[in-house]
Motif scaffolding. Sequence first.
Motif, PDB file in Angstrom:
ATOM      1  N   ARG A 109      48.563  31.538  41.818  1.00 27.48           N
ATOM      2  CA  ARG A 109      49.934  32.044  40.779  1.00 27.48           C
ATOM      3  C   ARG A 109      49.163  31.225  39.121  1.00 27.48           C
ATOM      4  N   ASP A 111      51.890  30.579  35.455  1.00 31.25           N
ATOM      5  CA  ASP A 111      52.861  30.820  34.535  1.00 31.25           C
ATOM      6  C   ASP A 111      52.987  30.012  33.628  1.00 31.25           C
ATOM      7  N   TYR A 149      62.324  28.248  52.455  1.00 29.58           N
ATOM      8  CA  TYR A 149      61.547  28.887  52.333  1.00 29.58           C
ATOM      9  C   TYR A 149      63.418  30.044  51.368  1.00 29.58           C
ATOM     10  N   ALA A 153      65.889  30.132  46.162  1.00 28.58           N
ATOM     11  CA  ALA A 153      66.293  30.993  45.008  1.00 28.58           C
ATOM     12  C   ALA A 153      67.658  30.395  45.217  1.00 28.58           C
ATOM     13  N   GLU A 158      63.981  30.467  39.028  1.00 27.29           N
ATOM     14  CA  GLU A 158      62.438  32.523  39.356  1.00 27.29           C
ATOM     15  C   GLU A 158      60.901  31.998  39.132  1.00 27.29           C
ATOM     16  N   SER A 159      60.279  31.488  38.652  1.00 26.41           N
ATOM     17  CA  SER A 159      59.381  30.767  38.452  1.00 26.41           C
ATOM     18  C   SER A 159      58.770  29.933  39.919  1.00 26.41           C
ATOM     19  N   VAL A 161      60.210  29.529  42.338  1.00 27.41           N
ATOM     20  CA  VAL A 161      61.266  31.288  43.903  1.00 27.41           C
ATOM     21  C   VAL A 161      59.757  31.860  43.647  1.00 27.41           C
ATOM     22  N   ARG A 162      59.211  32.289  42.261  1.00 27.67           N
ATOM     23  CA  ARG A 162      57.511  33.795  42.382  1.00 27.67           C
ATOM     24  C   ARG A 162      56.547  33.110  43.500  1.00 27.67           C
ATOM     25  N   LEU A 163      56.460  31.479  43.128  1.00 27.47           N
ATOM     26  CA  LEU A 163      55.670  30.680  43.856  1.00 27.47           C
ATOM     27  C   LEU A 163      55.738  30.164  44.564  1.00 27.47           C
ATOM     28  N   GLU A 165      57.266  32.870  47.091  1.00 27.13           N
ATOM     29  CA  GLU A 165      56.658  34.068  47.467  1.00 27.13           C
ATOM     30  C   GLU A 165      55.145  34.055  47.641  1.00 27.13           C
ATOM     31  N   ALA A 166      54.723  33.874  46.300  1.00 19.49           N
ATOM     32  CA  ALA A 166      53.059  34.389  45.695  1.00 19.49           C
ATOM     33  C   ALA A 166      52.320  33.004  47.420  1.00 19.49           C
TER      34      ALA A 166
END
Length: 171
Positions: A109, A111, A149, A153, A158-159, A161-163, A165-166
């Motif tokens: 991803r 960011d 994992y 959070a 959030e960045s 966390v999104r990484l 998840e991705a």
Amino acid sequence: MSLYDDTVLVLKNHEDLGELRQVYLDHLAAHPDGMWKACTDGHITASALVIDAERGRVLLTLHRKLRMWLQMGGHCEPGDDTLSAAALREGTEESGIAGLSLLPGGPVRLDRHHTPCAWHLDVQYAALAPAGAVEAISDESLDLRWFAYDEVAGVADESVVRLVEATRVRF
């Protein structure tokens, strides 16, 4: 091929990286020095989320300057031949783990975030830690810690966390 050219090619070849991809490409088109920290309008950075897939966890660093739990990463350097090499170098330097290997398929991803030095246009990879890997704190870190994992959070923004998840979707 230069690091700049490699980065443009990586971004052009990964349409799945979302709307920031074009922002990054436009930035590089407007800033031939956009790979380097000296570009005060912002610069490309490379990061690697170190994962231990066998144990379902990620290694995060408590960044010395930002005082936040983050993935390994930072500025590109003149010795980096490719963007993936920069991410792997950063992952190795900041984790202290030899033998990391990037997850296939290119960046996970993008960011974009502001830091004390400038806007960072971060290209985020994921790196697999070898079995039995032992981390070692670098000068850029106050601490290194493995997090399951579902714990990320609770400690990271959030960045990150999104990484995670991705990366899990990719993996």
